[in-house]
Design a protein around this motif. Structure first.
Motif, mmCIF file in Angstrom:
data_model
loop_
_atom_site.group_PDB
_atom_site.id
_atom_site.type_symbol
_atom_site.label_atom_id
_atom_site.label_comp_id
_atom_site.label_asym_id
_atom_site.label_seq_id
_atom_site.Cartn_x
_atom_site.Cartn_y
_atom_site.Cartn_z
ATOM 1 N N GLY A 215 0.793 -1.215 0.000
ATOM 2 C CA GLY A 215 0.000 0.000 0.000
ATOM 3 C C GLY A 215 0.824 1.263 0.000
ATOM 4 N N LEU A 216 0.507 2.182 0.913
ATOM 5 C CA LEU A 216 1.094 3.517 0.925
ATOM 6 C C LEU A 216 2.610 3.483 1.055
ATOM 7 N N SER A 217 3.135 2.616 1.929
ATOM 8 C CA SER A 217 4.578 2.565 2.133
ATOM 9 C C SER A 217 5.305 2.212 0.839
ATOM 10 N N THR A 218 4.794 1.220 0.120
ATOM 11 C CA THR A 218 5.413 0.806 -1.137
ATOM 12 C C THR A 218 5.328 1.904 -2.181
ATOM 13 N N LEU A 348 12.328 14.020 -3.259
ATOM 14 C CA LEU A 348 12.865 14.362 -1.940
ATOM 15 C C LEU A 348 11.759 14.461 -0.888
ATOM 16 N N VAL A 349 10.594 14.949 -1.299
ATOM 17 C CA VAL A 349 9.456 14.999 -0.371
ATOM 18 C C VAL A 349 9.045 13.585 0.028
ATOM 19 N N TYR A 354 8.757 9.170 3.806
ATOM 20 C CA TYR A 354 8.976 7.740 4.060
ATOM 21 C C TYR A 354 9.784 7.530 5.335
ATOM 22 N N TYR A 355 10.888 8.266 5.485
ATOM 23 C CA TYR A 355 11.749 8.029 6.638
ATOM 24 C C TYR A 355 11.199 8.640 7.926
ATOM 25 N N LEU A 356 10.332 9.622 7.813
ATOM 26 C CA LEU A 356 9.726 10.195 9.011
ATOM 27 C C LEU A 356 8.524 9.399 9.492
ATOM 28 N N HIS A 359 9.010 4.415 7.586
ATOM 29 C CA HIS A 359 10.158 3.508 7.659
ATOM 30 C C HIS A 359 10.147 2.743 8.974
ATOM 31 N N PRO A 360 10.196 1.374 8.970
ATOM 32 C CA PRO A 360 10.188 0.573 10.207
ATOM 33 C C PRO A 360 11.531 0.621 10.914
ATOM 34 N N ARG A 361 11.757 1.704 11.664
ATOM 35 C CA ARG A 361 13.082 1.928 12.252
ATOM 36 C C ARG A 361 13.532 0.797 13.177
ATOM 37 N N GLU A 362 12.633 0.415 14.085
ATOM 38 C CA GLU A 362 13.050 -0.565 15.090
ATOM 39 C C GLU A 362 13.467 -1.878 14.458
#
Length: 390
Positions: A215-218, A348-349, A354-356, A359-362
């Motif tokens: 979905g949105l993440s991809t 860039l946006v 994505y990273y804010l 993104h699955p940081r943990e």
């Protein structure tokens, strides 16, 4: 009952066929273009088109064979032969592997065995009866991940530079043939497919990392990559139109990327010579887009990379407008410049979003820090030490 994320589904099997179609279509349209240029007397264009095709093919064969050879030491059934030189279910012996890769069809053998084994597992359900379902699905994901890593190499050694070359040829002349449109389309979609396929396969193949959500993440990740890569390729194209010496810019970037990778002391390959080749290939990839090379915090590196990226994307259309305004009309410069600027901003946006937010940081941090999870086969170490999506 819907399939779990641990299963290699029928949809994934069908998408593997789609990926094979894009791969073959990309290569054959480029070969067709080389023939067309040769007949028209464009020797340089013919040579460059073939160099990119053969370069990508050669490198993928080298790594494909090296990985098969490494995996033989782990006695991985159904993927390669065992340490006693006897063929496994795949029917591959050492001699057959050498012949396949010498003739440039090593990657097609991987497609064949993945599709064959995948068909048996997801369409006939024969392994579920014998209680081996989870094991077989895990093997399928390992096979798919190896293939996705090879496709990533091929994408940036063949599809990306080929797209750059064909854009330079098309923008530098008044007309564009149907074959050129097909070549650029296949290159573009091959880039898009390999990026998403690799990210999803890598997430799934490591047991301590959750699968990349759909979905949105991809969509955001794909937009980030495609917009930044496309705008960067267009900027390189304008530099080449400005002067053939514009090729110095991506060459310098390749040298910087290769040197940086060397300084990080990557340990992806089992031999020193292959590691040097790997670092050179990563330098090519970094010429077009950013990846996490070593699995460490790359916030500073990303800021530096995309700052230079923005500089190149702003400078290229400005230099062409100021130094060679007679080359093209104002409409041409406005159109291409708008695409570069719009793609850069949108890319860039999407990167920041994505990273804010997505993104699955943990989980990714765990992937970078935890060692020794499960059996440390060459296949598992290969995925852990390869490029992290970035």
């Amino acid at each position: 009952m819907p399939p779990s994320d641990n299963q290699y589904t029928k949809l994934r099997w069908l998408l593997t066929i789609a990926g094979l179609f894009l791969y073959v279509g990309d290569i054959w349209t480029d070969i067709g273009l080389a023939v067309k240029y040769f007949r028209e007397g464009h020797v340089v264009w013919t040579g460059l088109t073939l160099v990119f095709v053969l370069g990508g093919l050669l490198v993928t064969q080298i790594f494909s064979y090296a990985w098969y050879r490494d995996d033989m030491k782990d006695d991985m059934k159904d993927v390669m032969m065992n340490a006693e030189e006897k063929p496994t279910e795949s029917g591959l012996s050492r001699g057959r592997l050498v012949v396949l890769h010498l003739f440039g069809v090593g990657i097609f053998s991987r497609y064949y065995h993945l599709l064959k084994k995948g068909f048996t597992v997801v369409w006939t359900h024969s392994y579920a009866v014998h209680g081996r379902s989870d094991e077989e699905h895990c093997i399928l994901f390992c096979m798919a991940t190896d293939l996705s890593m090879l496709k990533l190499f091929e994408t940036f050694l063949e599809s990306a530079p080929q797209l750059l070359l064909q854009l330079y040829i098309v923008l530098g002349q008044e007309g564009c043939s149907v074959l050129q449109y097909f070549s650029m389309a296949f290159s573009f979609f091959n880039i898009a497919w390999s990026l998403v396929d690799y990210r999803r396969c890598r997430c799934r193949s490591l047991p301590h990392i959750g699968e990349m959500p759909s979905g949105l993440s991809t969509v955001i990740y794909l937009l980030y990559k495609l917009c930044t890569i496309t705008s960067h390729i267009l900027s390189y194209t304008l530099l080449l139109i400005l002067s053939p010496y514009g090729a110095i810019a991506p060459t310098v970037l390749w040298l910087v990327g290769t040197t940086w990778t060397h300084m990080l002391k990557t340990d992806f390959c089992t031999s020193r010579r292959l590691e040097i080749l790997y670092r050179a290939v990563i330098g090519v990839i970094l010429t077009f887009t950013f990846f996490n090379v070593k699995g460490k915090d790359t916030k500073v590196a990303m800021i530096v990379y995309y700052s230079f990226y923005a500089f190149v994307n702003i400078a290229a259309p400005l230099l062409l407008a100021l130094l060679k305004p007679e080359l093209h009309t104002a409409t041409f410069l406005l159109t291409v410049g708008s695409i570069i600027f719009g793609g850069s901003v949108l890319g860039l946006v999407c990167l920041v979003l994505y990273y804010l937010l997505l993104h699955p940081r943990e989980k990714w941090r765990e992937a970078d820090e935890v060692d020794g999870l499960g059996k440390e086969t060459h296949a598992a170490m290969r995925v852990q030490n390869f490029l992290r999506p970035g």
